[in-house]
Design a protein around this motif. Structure first.
Motif, PDB file in Angstrom:
ATOM      1  N   MET A 138       0.837  -1.172   0.000  1.00 43.70           N
ATOM      2  CA  MET A 138       0.000   0.000   0.000  1.00 43.70           C
ATOM      3  C   MET A 138       0.885   1.240   0.000  1.00 43.70           C
ATOM      4  O   MET A 138       1.821   1.350   0.772  1.00 43.70           O
ATOM      5  N   ALA A 139       0.580   2.187  -0.861  1.00 47.58           N
ATOM      6  CA  ALA A 139       1.363   3.412  -0.949  1.00 47.58           C
ATOM      7  C   ALA A 139       1.084   4.314   0.243  1.00 47.58           C
ATOM      8  O   ALA A 139      -0.034   4.378   0.735  1.00 47.58           O
ATOM      9  N   ALA A 140       2.122   4.986   0.687  1.00 43.80           N
ATOM     10  CA  ALA A 140       2.014   5.921   1.803  1.00 43.80           C
ATOM     11  C   ALA A 140       2.722   7.208   1.437  1.00 43.80           C
ATOM     12  O   ALA A 140       3.643   7.210   0.632  1.00 43.80           O
ATOM     13  N   THR A 141       2.286   8.302   2.032  1.00 48.77           N
ATOM     14  CA  THR A 141       2.883   9.614   1.800  1.00 48.77           C
ATOM     15  C   THR A 141       3.206  10.233   3.152  1.00 48.77           C
ATOM     16  O   THR A 141       2.333  10.303   4.020  1.00 48.77           O
ATOM     17  N   PRO A 142       4.454  10.697   3.348  1.00 48.96           N
ATOM     18  CA  PRO A 142       4.800  11.335   4.627  1.00 48.96           C
ATOM     19  C   PRO A 142       4.220  12.738   4.724  1.00 48.96           C
ATOM     20  O   PRO A 142       3.805  13.317   3.726  1.00 48.96           O
ATOM     21  N   PRO A 143       4.195  13.292   5.937  1.00 50.65           N
ATOM     22  CA  PRO A 143       3.721  14.665   6.102  1.00 50.65           C
ATOM     23  C   PRO A 143       4.713  15.663   5.501  1.00 50.65           C
ATOM     24  O   PRO A 143       5.839  15.308   5.164  1.00 50.65           O
ATOM     25  N   VAL A 144       4.273  16.908   5.402  1.00 49.06           N
ATOM     26  CA  VAL A 144       5.135  17.961   4.872  1.00 49.06           C
ATOM     27  C   VAL A 144       6.271  18.254   5.849  1.00 49.06           C
ATOM     28  O   VAL A 144       6.217  17.877   7.018  1.00 49.06           O
ATOM     29  N   CYS A 145       7.269  18.936   5.383  1.00 42.23           N
ATOM     30  CA  CYS A 145       8.458  19.257   6.179  1.00 42.23           C
ATOM     31  C   CYS A 145       8.103  20.116   7.387  1.00 42.23           C
ATOM     32  O   CYS A 145       7.424  21.132   7.274  1.00 42.23           O
ATOM     33  N   ASP A 146       8.586  19.694   8.537  1.00 46.19           N
ATOM     34  CA  ASP A 146       8.451  20.448   9.781  1.00 46.19           C
ATOM     35  C   ASP A 146       9.761  21.225   9.973  1.00 46.19           C
ATOM     36  O   ASP A 146      10.654  20.790  10.685  1.00 46.19           O
ATOM     37  N   PHE A 147       9.880  22.366   9.280  1.00 43.37           N
ATOM     38  CA  PHE A 147      11.122  23.126   9.259  1.00 43.37           C
ATOM     39  C   PHE A 147      11.662  23.384  10.660  1.00 43.37           C
ATOM     40  O   PHE A 147      10.929  23.802  11.545  1.00 43.37           O
TER      41      PHE A 147
ATOM     42  N   GLN B  82      15.174  20.534   6.982  1.00 38.57           N
ATOM     43  CA  GLN B  82      14.944  21.523   5.935  1.00 38.57           C
ATOM     44  C   GLN B  82      14.299  20.919   4.689  1.00 38.57           C
ATOM     45  O   GLN B  82      13.866  21.637   3.798  1.00 38.57           O
ATOM     46  N   TYR B  83      14.264  19.596   4.605  1.00 38.36           N
ATOM     47  CA  TYR B  83      13.652  18.958   3.433  1.00 38.36           C
ATOM     48  C   TYR B  83      13.053  17.619   3.821  1.00 38.36           C
ATOM     49  O   TYR B  83      13.693  16.795   4.477  1.00 38.36           O
ATOM     50  N   ARG B  84      11.814  17.421   3.425  1.00 34.69           N
ATOM     51  CA  ARG B  84      11.154  16.117   3.544  1.00 34.69           C
ATOM     52  C   ARG B  84      10.261  15.973   2.323  1.00 34.69           C
ATOM     53  O   ARG B  84       9.044  16.067   2.378  1.00 34.69           O
ATOM     54  N   GLY B  85      10.922  15.746   1.215  1.00 35.66           N
ATOM     55  CA  GLY B  85      10.202  15.655  -0.048  1.00 35.66           C
ATOM     56  C   GLY B  85      10.665  14.464  -0.861  1.00 35.66           C
ATOM     57  O   GLY B  85      11.370  13.594  -0.370  1.00 35.66           O
TER      58      GLY B  85
ATOM     59  N   GLN C  45      20.695  23.575  -2.044  1.00 33.23           N
ATOM     60  CA  GLN C  45      20.297  24.849  -1.435  1.00 33.23           C
ATOM     61  C   GLN C  45      20.595  24.837   0.061  1.00 33.23           C
ATOM     62  O   GLN C  45      21.083  25.828   0.606  1.00 33.23           O
ATOM     63  N   VAL C  46      20.299  23.728   0.736  1.00 33.78           N
ATOM     64  CA  VAL C  46      20.585  23.601   2.171  1.00 33.78           C
ATOM     65  C   VAL C  46      22.085  23.748   2.422  1.00 33.78           C
ATOM     66  O   VAL C  46      22.501  24.438   3.356  1.00 33.78           O
ATOM     67  N   ALA C  47      22.899  23.124   1.579  1.00 28.42           N
ATOM     68  CA  ALA C  47      24.358  23.216   1.738  1.00 28.42           C
ATOM     69  C   ALA C  47      24.836  24.651   1.612  1.00 28.42           C
ATOM     70  O   ALA C  47      25.725  25.078   2.348  1.00 28.42           O
ATOM     71  N   LYS C  48      24.228  25.415   0.711  1.00 26.02           N
ATOM     72  CA  LYS C  48      24.656  26.796   0.471  1.00 26.02           C
ATOM     73  C   LYS C  48      24.084  27.785   1.482  1.00 26.02           C
ATOM     74  O   LYS C  48      24.775  28.706   1.898  1.00 26.02           O
ATOM     75  N   THR C  49      22.806  27.616   1.848  1.00 29.20           N
ATOM     76  CA  THR C  49      22.123  28.640   2.643  1.00 29.20           C
ATOM     77  C   THR C  49      21.707  28.178   4.039  1.00 29.20           C
ATOM     78  O   THR C  49      21.339  29.011   4.863  1.00 29.20           O
ATOM     79  N   GLY C  50      21.693  26.871   4.263  1.00 24.48           N
ATOM     80  CA  GLY C  50      21.209  26.348   5.535  1.00 24.48           C
ATOM     81  C   GLY C  50      19.705  26.188   5.583  1.00 24.48           C
ATOM     82  O   GLY C  50      19.156  25.729   6.579  1.00 24.48           O
ATOM     83  N   GLU C  51      19.024  26.582   4.502  1.00 23.55           N
ATOM     84  CA  GLU C  51      17.570  26.508   4.456  1.00 23.55           C
ATOM     85  C   GLU C  51      17.105  25.759   3.218  1.00 23.55           C
ATOM     86  O   GLU C  51      17.682  25.892   2.139  1.00 23.55           O
ATOM     87  N   GLY C  52      16.032  24.972   3.392  1.00 30.20           N
ATOM     88  CA  GLY C  52      15.453  24.237   2.280  1.00 30.20           C
ATOM     89  C   GLY C  52      14.388  25.051   1.579  1.00 30.20           C
ATOM     90  O   GLY C  52      13.973  26.111   2.064  1.00 30.20           O
TER      91      GLY C  52
END
Length: 184
Positions: A1-10, A133-136, A160-167
């Protein structure tokens, strides 16, 4: 069964752990983290969603390491109910696909529970402070719909995370097989 995780909790902080890996080592967050962050992937051996992207996972792992992002994978599936996901088969898969990252076994499923892992693959991208910063998704690949030249969502986000620290603010969730939890 396919599952999808929640969106990123920054900003959510990565819980520490110590897990054995198929290479004979034992790893913690501290020895997995790169100078610019960490990508943790919950994968398994039998999931068609994972198997469809293993080559891309290896490619992205190698490219992210070059950007100072540590990379590791964890299998948390119940190896009794799903023998294809047992530790011996994990070693075999890691060897056959020449994983350029540690592939760790979460035998008691405590790490998957601490991270609220939902599916395989489930990607957790952390910055250098181990803040989420990323959960995609890796990209738009689907089990029966392969395309070699898709946008590399995971790689671009972690770059982007490596460069800026933010996703990126906009993220498309991963999709995969649900984690195979042990019976209570």
């Amino acid at each position: 069964m396919a599952a999808t995780p929640p969106v990123c909790d920054f900003g959510w902080k990565a819980p520490d752990f110590t897990l054995p890996a198929t290479d004979g080592g034992a790893y913690t967050l501290g020895n997995l983290q790169g100078d610019n962050g960490l990508l943790l992937m919950f994968i398994c051996n039998h999931c068609p969603y994972v198997l469809a992207v293993l080559d891309k996972i290896n490619r992205d792992a190698a490219d992210l390491k070059a950007l100072g992002i540590g990379v590791a994978a964890i299998c948390s599936n119940d190896p009794v109910a799903y023998p294809a996901d047992n530790f011996d088969n994990m070693r075999k898969l890691a060897r056959e696909h020449a994983f350029p990252f540690p592939y760790m076994h979460d035998a008691d499923q405590s790490v998957a529970r601490a991270y609220d892992a939902a599916c395989t693959p489930d990607f957790f991208g952390f910055n250098r402070d181990l803040a989420l910063q990323y959960r995609g998704r890796l990209d738009a690949t689907r089990v029966n719909r392969q395309a070699p030249e898709l946008r590399r969502d995971l790689f671009e986000a972690m770059k982007q995370v490596a460069k800026t620290g933010e996703g990126p603010a906009e993220q498309i969730p991963s999709m995969g097989c649900s984690i195979k939890w042990k019976a209570a």
